[in-house]
Design a protein around this motif. Structure first.
Motif, short mmCIF file in Angstrom:
data_model
loop_
_atom_site.label_atom_id
_atom_site.label_comp_id
_atom_site.label_asym_id
_atom_site.label_seq_id
_atom_site.Cartn_x
_atom_site.Cartn_y
_atom_site.Cartn_z
N LEU A 113 39.25 -26.33 19.94
CA LEU A 113 39.28 -25.24 20.93
C LEU A 113 38.31 -24.13 20.54
O LEU A 113 37.63 -23.55 21.41
CB LEU A 113 40.69 -24.66 21.04
N LYS A 114 38.22 -23.83 19.26
CA LYS A 114 37.30 -22.78 18.79
C LYS A 114 35.85 -23.17 19.11
O LYS A 114 35.08 -22.35 19.62
CB LYS A 114 37.48 -22.57 17.28
N LYS A 115 35.50 -24.44 18.86
CA LYS A 115 34.14 -24.91 19.17
C LYS A 115 33.88 -24.88 20.68
O LYS A 115 32.79 -24.50 21.12
CB LYS A 115 33.93 -26.33 18.65
N LEU A 116 34.87 -25.26 21.47
CA LEU A 116 34.70 -25.25 22.93
C LEU A 116 34.52 -23.83 23.46
O LEU A 116 33.71 -23.61 24.37
CB LEU A 116 35.91 -25.91 23.61
N ARG A 117 35.22 -22.87 22.89
CA ARG A 117 35.08 -21.49 23.35
C ARG A 117 33.69 -20.94 23.02
O ARG A 117 33.11 -20.17 23.79
CB ARG A 117 36.19 -20.62 22.76
N GLU A 118 33.14 -21.36 21.87
CA GLU A 118 31.78 -20.97 21.53
C GLU A 118 30.79 -21.59 22.52
O GLU A 118 29.84 -20.93 22.95
CB GLU A 118 31.45 -21.39 20.10
N GLU A 119 31.02 -22.88 22.86
CA GLU A 119 30.16 -23.54 23.84
C GLU A 119 30.27 -22.85 25.19
O GLU A 119 29.26 -22.74 25.91
CB GLU A 119 30.55 -25.02 23.99
N LEU A 120 31.47 -22.40 25.55
CA LEU A 120 31.66 -21.71 26.83
C LEU A 120 30.81 -20.44 26.91
O LEU A 120 30.21 -20.16 27.95
CB LEU A 120 33.13 -21.37 27.04
N GLN A 121 30.77 -19.68 25.82
CA GLN A 121 29.97 -18.46 25.82
C GLN A 121 28.48 -18.79 25.98
O GLN A 121 27.77 -18.14 26.75
CB GLN A 121 30.20 -17.67 24.52
N GLN A 122 28.02 -19.81 25.28
CA GLN A 122 26.61 -20.20 25.38
C GLN A 122 26.29 -20.73 26.78
O GLN A 122 25.27 -20.36 27.36
CB GLN A 122 26.29 -21.26 24.33
N LEU A 123 27.17 -21.57 27.34
CA LEU A 123 26.94 -22.11 28.69
C LEU A 123 27.00 -21.02 29.75
O LEU A 123 26.28 -21.08 30.75
CB LEU A 123 27.96 -23.21 29.00
N ALA A 124 27.85 -20.02 29.57
CA ALA A 124 27.93 -18.92 30.53
C ALA A 124 26.61 -18.15 30.55
O ALA A 124 26.12 -17.76 31.63
CB ALA A 124 29.08 -17.99 30.17
N ARG A 125 25.98 -17.95 29.38
CA ARG A 125 24.68 -17.27 29.33
C ARG A 125 23.61 -18.12 30.01
O ARG A 125 22.78 -17.61 30.77
CB ARG A 125 24.28 -16.99 27.88
N GLU A 126 23.62 -19.44 29.77
CA GLU A 126 22.64 -20.33 30.39
C GLU A 126 22.83 -20.37 31.91
O GLU A 126 21.85 -20.43 32.66
CB GLU A 126 22.76 -21.74 29.81
N ALA A 127 24.09 -20.37 32.37
CA ALA A 127 24.38 -20.44 33.80
C ALA A 127 23.90 -19.18 34.52
O ALA A 127 23.49 -19.23 35.68
CB ALA A 127 25.86 -20.67 34.04
N GLU A 128 23.95 -18.03 33.84
CA GLU A 128 23.47 -16.78 34.45
C GLU A 128 21.98 -16.81 34.68
O GLU A 128 21.47 -16.28 35.67
CB GLU A 128 23.83 -15.59 33.56
N ASN A 129 21.24 -17.43 33.75
CA ASN A 129 19.79 -17.48 33.84
C ASN A 129 19.29 -18.63 34.73
O ASN A 129 18.08 -18.75 34.96
CB ASN A 129 19.17 -17.61 32.44
N GLU A 130 20.17 -19.45 35.19
CA GLU A 130 19.79 -20.62 35.97
C GLU A 130 19.57 -20.25 37.44
O GLU A 130 20.30 -19.41 37.98
CB GLU A 130 20.93 -21.65 35.86
N PRO A 131 18.59 -20.87 38.12
CA PRO A 131 18.40 -20.57 39.53
C PRO A 131 19.57 -21.10 40.34
O PRO A 131 20.25 -22.04 39.93
CB PRO A 131 17.09 -21.31 39.89
N PRO A 132 19.83 -20.52 41.52
CA PRO A 132 20.97 -20.99 42.32
C PRO A 132 20.76 -22.41 42.81
O PRO A 132 19.63 -22.87 42.99
CB PRO A 132 21.02 -19.99 43.48
N GLU A 133 21.89 -23.12 43.03
CA GLU A 133 21.83 -24.51 43.48
C GLU A 133 21.47 -24.58 44.96
O GLU A 133 21.87 -23.75 45.75
CB GLU A 133 23.20 -25.19 43.27
N LEU A 134 20.74 -25.62 45.31
CA LEU A 134 20.40 -25.86 46.71
C LEU A 134 21.52 -26.68 47.34
O LEU A 134 22.03 -27.60 46.73
CB LEU A 134 19.08 -26.61 46.81
#
Length: 193
Positions: free
Chosen positions: A171-192
């Motif tokens: 769970l600790k590793k997944l929560r770290e991944e969640l924070q990293q993925l949330a940052r990547e998702a913010e920088n990602e262009p919107p889906e078509l």
């Protein structure tokens, strides 16, 4: 003459095989079953529905009874079956079955939808779902551990405690991944769409 021990078994097998072949060849054939002289009387429903399908009668014979007339006594022998199928005329209201096709049409399957791209948003959603399921599993295991402790089952309590520790590390590793993925998702262009 002395036969060696390693030839006894093959010779005995050959003798048994020869006896079996001779028994099959010389076995008498069973007699043919006697043909019944009087066939069972046909049912009245069949006699009233199916017309008589015979070749034209010879002039010396009386005409065949009609299908709507009652069936005569069973004293007259029925004609021998010639191996042909009985043909029944189609009546009103009968459904005619379609002939079977030797090459049936192939089954049409639903089209396969293209796979969605595995973007950071997609991975974020999947990771959130896995995290919530794992957290729920940890809560259940903690309840089971407490119940095992109340029963006095030290081995089960120890096993569940080890399992909880492993799940919490994941769970600790997944929560770290969640924070990293949330940052990547913010920088990602919107889906078509």
């Amino acid at each position: 003459m002395k036969v060696s021990a390693r030839l006894v078994l093959p010779l005995a097998g050959a003798a048994v095989l020869a006896v079996a072949v001779l028994a099959v060849v010389l076995w008498p054939t069973p007699p043919a079953p006697p043909s019944p002289e009087v066939p069972p009387p046909p049912s009245a429903s069949v006699a009233t529905v199916t017309p008589e399908l015979r070749a034209p009668a010879a002039p010396s014979r009386p005409p065949a009874p009609r299908a709507t007339e009652p069936v005569a006594s069973a004293s007259k022998p029925a004609p021998e079956a010639s191996g042909r199928a009985t043909v029944v005329p189609i009546g009103p209201g009968d459904d005619v079955p379609l002939p079977e096709s030797p090459n049936p049409l192939p089954q049409v399957n639903d089209p396969i939808l293209p796979e969605k791209p595995q973007t950071a948003r997609w991975r974020l959603g999947k990771t959130e779902r896995i995290t919530s399921l794992l957290a729920r599993d940890v809560e259940r295991l903690e309840r089971d551990r407490d119940a095992a402790g109340a029963r006095g089952d030290a081995a089960e309590r120890q096993r569940l405690d080890t399992l909880i520790q492993r799940h919490q590390a994941r769970l600790k590793k997944l929560r770290e991944e969640l924070q990293q993925l949330a940052r990547e998702a913010e920088n990602e262009p919107p889906e078509l769409p």
